[in-house]
Design a protein around this motif. Structure first.
Motif, PDB file in Angstrom:
ATOM      1  N   ARG A  42     -19.488 -43.360   4.743  1.00  0.00           N
ATOM      2  CA  ARG A  42     -18.481 -43.207   3.808  1.00  0.00           C
ATOM      3  C   ARG A  42     -18.361 -44.560   3.432  1.00  0.00           C
ATOM      4  O   ARG A  42     -18.106 -45.109   2.221  1.00  0.00           O
ATOM      5  N   ALA A  43     -18.019 -45.443   4.424  1.00  0.00           N
ATOM      6  CA  ALA A  43     -18.001 -46.717   4.219  1.00  0.00           C
ATOM      7  C   ALA A  43     -19.146 -47.511   3.632  1.00  0.00           C
ATOM      8  O   ALA A  43     -18.950 -48.508   2.578  1.00  0.00           O
ATOM      9  N   ARG A  46     -19.691 -47.057  -0.117  1.00  0.00           N
ATOM     10  CA  ARG A  46     -18.528 -48.252  -1.248  1.00  0.00           C
ATOM     11  C   ARG A  46     -18.971 -49.571  -0.582  1.00  0.00           C
ATOM     12  O   ARG A  46     -18.175 -50.441  -1.246  1.00  0.00           O
ATOM     13  N   GLY A  50     -13.266 -52.695   0.772  1.00  0.00           N
ATOM     14  CA  GLY A  50     -11.988 -51.865   0.580  1.00  0.00           C
ATOM     15  C   GLY A  50     -11.772 -50.761   1.400  1.00  0.00           C
ATOM     16  O   GLY A  50     -12.677 -50.660   2.426  1.00  0.00           O
ATOM     17  N   GLY A  51     -11.055 -49.851   1.208  1.00  0.00           N
ATOM     18  CA  GLY A  51     -10.966 -48.490   1.947  1.00  0.00           C
ATOM     19  C   GLY A  51     -10.489 -49.019   3.388  1.00  0.00           C
ATOM     20  O   GLY A  51     -10.088 -49.770   3.662  1.00  0.00           O
ATOM     21  N   ASP A  52     -10.222 -47.811   4.290  1.00  0.00           N
ATOM     22  CA  ASP A  52      -9.600 -47.975   5.236  1.00  0.00           C
ATOM     23  C   ASP A  52     -10.567 -46.952   6.441  1.00  0.00           C
ATOM     24  O   ASP A  52     -10.678 -45.904   6.135  1.00  0.00           O
ATOM     25  N   LEU A  55      -8.886 -43.720   7.650  1.00  0.00           N
ATOM     26  CA  LEU A  55      -9.167 -42.618   6.392  1.00  0.00           C
ATOM     27  C   LEU A  55     -10.485 -42.085   6.471  1.00  0.00           C
ATOM     28  O   LEU A  55     -10.726 -41.045   6.112  1.00  0.00           O
ATOM     29  N   ASP A  56     -11.477 -43.135   6.671  1.00  0.00           N
ATOM     30  CA  ASP A  56     -12.765 -42.559   6.613  1.00  0.00           C
ATOM     31  C   ASP A  56     -13.308 -41.915   7.822  1.00  0.00           C
ATOM     32  O   ASP A  56     -13.653 -40.622   7.633  1.00  0.00           O
TER      33      ASP A  56
END
Length: 72
Positions: A42-43, A46, A50-52, A55-56
Motif C-alpha cells: 500500500r505504501a 503511493r 504521505g499516508g500513515d 492506517l496502512d
C-alpha cells in the motif's frame, strides 16, 4: 516420493492414491506476515509519500481478515 506407475521415465500416480496434505490453520505469524506485506505494498503504491503507516496496517489487516474469512 515413490511412483506407482512409470511411463517413459515420467512418474505418475494412480488416480485413487491422493496425497494427503496437512493444511492446518494459518498461524498468527503467517497472518502477521501477510498483513505486513499488504501494508508495505500500500505504501509502495503511493511511492512512500504521505499516508500513515498505522492506517496502512489497519487497512491491510482488514483486507487479510476478509480474505481469510472467505476461504473458510
Amino acid at each position: 516420493m515413490r511412483s506407482t506407475t512409470k511411463e517413459k521415465g515420467v512418474n505418475r500416480r494412480k488416480p485413487g492414491n491422493r496425497v494427503q496434505h496437512n493444511v492446518g490453520r494459518l498461524n498468527a505469524d503467517m497472518r502477521e506476515q501477510m498483513i505486513a506485506e499488504s501494508a508495505y505494498y500500500r505504501a509502495l503504491a503511493r511511492g512512500f509519500n504521505g499516508g500513515d503507516a498505522m492506517l496502512d496496517w489497519l487497512a491491510a489487516e482488514d483486507e487479510i481478515n476478509r480474505l481469510l474469512l472467505n476461504q473458510a
